[in-house]
Scaffold this motif. Sequence first.
Motif, PDB file in Angstrom:
ATOM      1  N   ALA A 186     -66.440 -13.190 -18.898  1.00 28.56           N
ATOM      2  CA  ALA A 186     -65.384 -13.909 -18.183  1.00 28.56           C
ATOM      3  C   ALA A 186     -65.439 -13.648 -16.685  1.00 28.56           C
ATOM      4  CB  ALA A 186     -64.021 -13.492 -18.730  1.00 28.56           C
ATOM      5  N   ARG A 187     -66.194 -12.648 -16.251  1.00 33.57           N
ATOM      6  CA  ARG A 187     -66.307 -12.308 -14.830  1.00 33.57           C
ATOM      7  C   ARG A 187     -67.552 -12.908 -14.178  1.00 33.57           C
ATOM      8  NH1 ARG A 187     -61.611 -10.701 -12.546  1.00 33.57           N
ATOM      9  NH2 ARG A 187     -60.417  -9.465 -14.049  1.00 33.57           N
ATOM     10  N   VAL A 188     -68.375 -13.622 -14.949  1.00 37.44           N
ATOM     11  CA  VAL A 188     -69.618 -14.190 -14.416  1.00 37.44           C
ATOM     12  C   VAL A 188     -69.325 -15.584 -13.866  1.00 37.44           C
ATOM     13  CG1 VAL A 188     -71.985 -14.879 -14.945  1.00 37.44           C
ATOM     14  CG2 VAL A 188     -70.992 -12.861 -16.061  1.00 37.44           C
ATOM     15  N   ARG A 189     -69.663 -15.807 -12.612  1.00 34.60           N
ATOM     16  CA  ARG A 189     -69.432 -17.120 -12.019  1.00 34.60           C
ATOM     17  C   ARG A 189     -70.508 -18.112 -12.466  1.00 34.60           C
ATOM     18  NH1 ARG A 189     -70.328 -15.232  -5.884  1.00 34.60           N
ATOM     19  NH2 ARG A 189     -68.115 -14.886  -6.315  1.00 34.60           N
ATOM     20  N   SER A 205     -60.816  -8.300  -9.481  1.00 33.45           N
ATOM     21  CA  SER A 205     -60.425  -9.643  -9.061  1.00 33.45           C
ATOM     22  C   SER A 205     -61.677 -10.458  -8.758  1.00 33.45           C
ATOM     23  CB  SER A 205     -59.534  -9.585  -7.814  1.00 33.45           C
ATOM     24  OG  SER A 205     -60.235  -8.999  -6.731  1.00 33.45           O
ATOM     25  N   GLY A 206     -61.587 -11.762  -8.967  1.00 36.70           N
ATOM     26  CA  GLY A 206     -62.686 -12.666  -8.656  1.00 36.70           C
ATOM     27  C   GLY A 206     -63.793 -12.622  -9.693  1.00 36.70           C
ATOM     28  N   VAL A 215     -69.230  -3.541  -7.043  1.00 38.76           N
ATOM     29  CA  VAL A 215     -67.968  -3.015  -7.545  1.00 38.76           C
ATOM     30  C   VAL A 215     -68.255  -2.260  -8.839  1.00 38.76           C
ATOM     31  CG1 VAL A 215     -65.650  -3.567  -8.389  1.00 38.76           C
ATOM     32  CG2 VAL A 215     -66.659  -4.914  -6.523  1.00 38.76           C
ATOM     33  N   ALA A 216     -67.771  -1.030  -8.934  1.00 36.72           N
ATOM     34  CA  ALA A 216     -67.920  -0.224 -10.143  1.00 36.72           C
ATOM     35  C   ALA A 216     -66.587  -0.159 -10.877  1.00 36.72           C
ATOM     36  CB  ALA A 216     -68.392   1.186  -9.798  1.00 36.72           C
TER      37      ALA A 216
END
Length: 389
Positions: free
Chosen positions: A324-327, A275-276, A243-244
């Motif tokens: 905050a986007r790193v799982r 998202s995600g 995703v870019a």
Amino acid sequence: MTPGARAAAAIAALDAIVAGAPAEQVLTRWGRSARYAGSGDRAAVRDLVYDALRKRRSAGAAGGGSDGRALILGLLRLSGDSAGTLFTGEGHAPSPLTAEEAGHQTGPLTDAERLDCPDWLLPLVRDSLGIAAEPALLALRERATVFLRARGDRAAAAASLADEGIATRPHPNVSTALEVIANARKIQSSESYGKGLVELQDASSQGAILDLPLRPGLRVLDYCAGGGGKALALAARERLEIVAHDADPRRMADLPDRAARAGAEIAIARPGELSGDFDLVVVDAPCSGSGTWRRTPDAKWRLTPDRLDDLCRLQRRIVAEAAARVRPGGRLAYMTCSLLSTENEDIVPHALAGPCAGWDALPPRRWQPDGAGDGFFLAQLVRPGAAPV
């Protein structure tokens, strides 16, 4: 155009740039208005302007001033050429040298003048690079090498380019990189480029992408995608869900066409559409660009202490957003094309004390600007959790 007319055009362009106009904008405007100028003329004027900007302080010292005329005069003197052959006043050439110009003697240069660096910036570069500071600054005074990233078989891409008269040689340390050694200006009109066999990308940037651990199926976010060079390089390495995203979606306008040419699947997320979470988040952060000033030399002279402070604040904010986007078990790859520790190493402890508290930091990597590529920086932060990337 005669050599003198080219010099006069470069002088006019430099006067506009010194007054504050962006170099690329000035040269584009001149190229559109100068219908008499052929492609060779436009390339020659561009080379003169960019050479003078790379050596703005030393050329100004040699030419006895800071305007376009002094810079071109100084550039000629630095290269050992006679100014009298261009400053003739004949046709469209610059007027002959005045007695003052002809008699100017260059005095001893300060370190900042000799290295073509703003006075305020030199201590920061020295603090950041130590004994590597002077070689780096000297490298930034010269023209940059053109590198390509080969998609797939590098030797096959080189052979295809050679068939079109574009000579390359393989980079010794970056397995995807080809150094262009002849006819670089033909690349974007070549069939090899049109078919997606190669992309323009500096070797250091390619090396940073090769440093990232990948496996099929990972979900990857290119958070500051811009034109999508990193996303395309990631897609060329492995089958990923990419995703870019960019804060200014206009920067990604060409990405769909570039992805189609490369046979890559890249989803585009505009601000508010993400998202995600992701296994890998790549942050090629906005920065001073100091590692690439050979390519954009006017940016060196536009940078100010206040602007650098603003960039550092922006970088810290972007890292917090990206983290905050790193799982759990995922990785944040922070990159810049800067030479400065304030934009590089100093960002890491700030992140570990805040949005990345408890994460692990891998040893960072630096690439210095030289014949093997631009200046570049990579730090990787790993979030605790199962199945680390």
